[in-house]
Design a protein around this motif. Structure first.
Motif, mmCIF file in Angstrom:
data_model
loop_
_atom_site.group_PDB
_atom_site.id
_atom_site.type_symbol
_atom_site.label_atom_id
_atom_site.label_comp_id
_atom_site.label_asym_id
_atom_site.label_seq_id
_atom_site.Cartn_x
_atom_site.Cartn_y
_atom_site.Cartn_z
ATOM 1 N N GLU A 1 0.829 -1.241 0.055
ATOM 2 C CA GLU A 1 0.125 0.039 -0.059
ATOM 3 C C GLU A 1 0.960 1.230 -0.004
ATOM 4 N N ALA A 2 2.176 1.205 0.449
ATOM 5 C CA ALA A 2 2.989 2.132 0.250
ATOM 6 C C ALA A 2 3.190 2.723 -1.147
ATOM 7 N N VAL A 3 2.814 2.026 -2.041
ATOM 8 C CA VAL A 3 2.979 1.934 -3.484
ATOM 9 C C VAL A 3 1.774 2.664 -4.264
ATOM 10 N N LEU A 4 2.072 3.796 -5.040
ATOM 11 C CA LEU A 4 1.012 4.375 -5.540
ATOM 12 C C LEU A 4 0.089 3.555 -6.598
ATOM 13 N N LYS A 5 -1.313 3.634 -6.636
ATOM 14 C CA LYS A 5 -2.169 3.267 -7.349
ATOM 15 C C LYS A 5 -3.100 4.255 -8.177
ATOM 16 N N ASP A 6 -3.272 4.122 -9.315
ATOM 17 C CA ASP A 6 -3.993 4.683 -10.272
ATOM 18 C C ASP A 6 -5.547 4.899 -9.839
ATOM 19 N N GLN A 7 -6.369 5.690 -10.656
ATOM 20 C CA GLN A 7 -7.809 5.744 -10.330
ATOM 21 C C GLN A 7 -8.700 4.442 -10.806
ATOM 22 N N GLY B 1 -7.365 1.635 -9.564
ATOM 23 C CA GLY B 1 -7.120 0.752 -8.423
ATOM 24 C C GLY B 1 -6.005 -0.225 -8.795
ATOM 25 N N ARG B 2 -5.136 0.144 -9.866
ATOM 26 C CA ARG B 2 -4.136 -0.573 -10.118
ATOM 27 C C ARG B 2 -2.661 -0.051 -9.653
#
Length: 414
Positions: free
Chosen positions: A148-154, A156-157
């Protein structure tokens, strides 16, 4: 009346000392007071570039020798990249710090100090890649804070699922401006790690001139979308924990893909993400200044301030104005000399801001030396344009592309 007489006597005493040629006042007071600040000549030194300078004691010595002879005033040494550290620490994978046979940052600081290697001191700044992990999916911070520390796009990926080159099939024609893994600025643990790394460096290396933040932003996609209220788009920050924090703080909803986007909610969401990046800069500034007041906090920033603000949520002009950034180093990387001159003039305007700090913020123009390996004359013309625009200095990216090319070291005015 007595106070006036005392003040007058003090003024006469000071005048007498000056007239008498007192070396202390003459050399250490008047010179510092009235002398113009020297034009900075900065040099970015990559940790994992073609030369891998920090992996070898001999290469570090060669760097300092060349920089000293050429008149370089500042070295921005990349000591924290992709979760790896070129200094001993428990905050990252510090195995690179042992490649040179001794602490490479300590050696660089030793050699850059006035002494046998160099007749003058060169300021060394610890270059920190803040939110970017490049391609390192095994970075310790991911293991410690979770995916969850790594970004997700809109959609949800996670960026962990993105190909490291090329466009993912679900991005609908968009591609990352900087391919790779980015951490979520909305995660307090991520921001805390950046602050801890900066504090560790300032505390353990007293001769360090400053800390230099890079990738202090969200990633952006190409073509660029100016905010989340526009569609189609590709943007980042849609981790569940971050969106929940946003909703709790604002009572609004982050505009995920497929949802009806309310203009007001989108604007607040963009402002919230912008504040997460700003909070990281402010955390580094306040913490490091608490350790060493004279440390210089700088950042490598995107050249178009409006684009940086809207698409990467990097409000670097606001950082200067708010007083928790001492220096912005604008990445003006282009082979178009007219465009470079325009970017320099626009960037320098950001220097003229009101700030609560006594230190006047500086704007240094970063130039893409790598673009001019076969045509250094073009680089020198961009250098002169930056100086004419009023820049506090220039910084060259990067040393790796200049090694072994004598023509790249014939700086203007030398």
């Amino acid at each position: 009346m007595k106070r006036s007489l005392r003040n007058g006597a003090l003024c006469l005493l000071l005048l007498a000392l000056l007239v008498s040629g007192c070396s202390y006042f003459h050399e250490n007071f008047l010179v510092r007071l009235f002398a113009p600040k020297p034009f900075e000549i900065g040099l970015w030194v990559q940790a994992e570039g073609a030369n891998r300078t920090l992996d070898s004691a001999e290469k570090i010595k060669a760097l300092v020798k060349r920089a000293c002879a050429a008149g370089v005033t500042d070295i921005y040494a990349q000591v924290y990249r992709s979760g790896r550290a070129w200094f001993p620490t428990k905050l990252a994978d510090d195995s690179p710090s042992r490649r040179a046979g001794r602490d490479p940052l300590a050696l660089l600081l030793d050699l850059a100090s006035r002494g046998e290697e160099c007749e003058r001191s060169i300021r060394v700044h610890a270059w920190i890649n803040a939110f970017a992990l490049a391609r390192n999916k095994k970075a310790p911070i991911i293991r410690e804070l979770g995916k969850e520390a790594v970004l997700k796009d809109q959609y949800g990926r996670s960026l962990l699922d993105y190909p490291l080159s090329g466009k993912p099939p679900w991005a609908k024609g968009f591609g990352l401006g900087t391919p790779g893994i980015f951490l979520d600025p909305g995660n307090p643990g991520v921001r805390g790690r950046i602050t801890d790394v900066a504090a560790h460096l300032v505390r353990n290396y007293p001769r360090l001139a400053g800390v230099h933040l890079d990738f202090i932003r969200y990633p952006y996609a190409l073509p660029i979308s100016p905010g989340s209220r526009f569609s189609p788009r590709l943007d980042f920050g849609y981790n569940e924990a971050s969106m929940n924090r946003f909703t709790k703080e604002t009572e609004k909803t982050a505009p995920r893909a497929g949802a009806s986007v309310k203009r007001a909610d989108a604007a607040v969401w963009d402002a919230w993400r912008r504040e997460q990046v700003t909070a990281a800069v402010r955390g580094v500034y306040e913490t490091t200044k608490g350790i060493k007041r004279q440390v210089i906090v700088s950042a490598a920033v995107l050249p178009w301030a409006e684009r940086a603000y809207l698409s990467a949520f990097q409000d670097w002009r606001g950082w200067l104005e708010s007083g928790f950034l001492d220096k912005a180093v604008v990445m003006n990387y282009t082979g178009d000399e007219r465009l470079a001159a325009q970017i320099s003039r626009s960037a320098i305007a950001a220097r003229k801001v009101k700030t609560p700090n006594p230190r006047t913020p500086e704007v240094v123009i970063g130039l893409g030396a790598y673009l001019f390996a076969k045509n250094p004359a073009g680089l020198w013309r961009e250098w002169r344009s930056a100086r004419e625009a009023g820049a506090a200095g220039v910084a060259l990216f990067s040393y790796d592309q200049m090694v072994g090319n004598d023509a790249m070291w014939k700086f203007p005015g030398r």
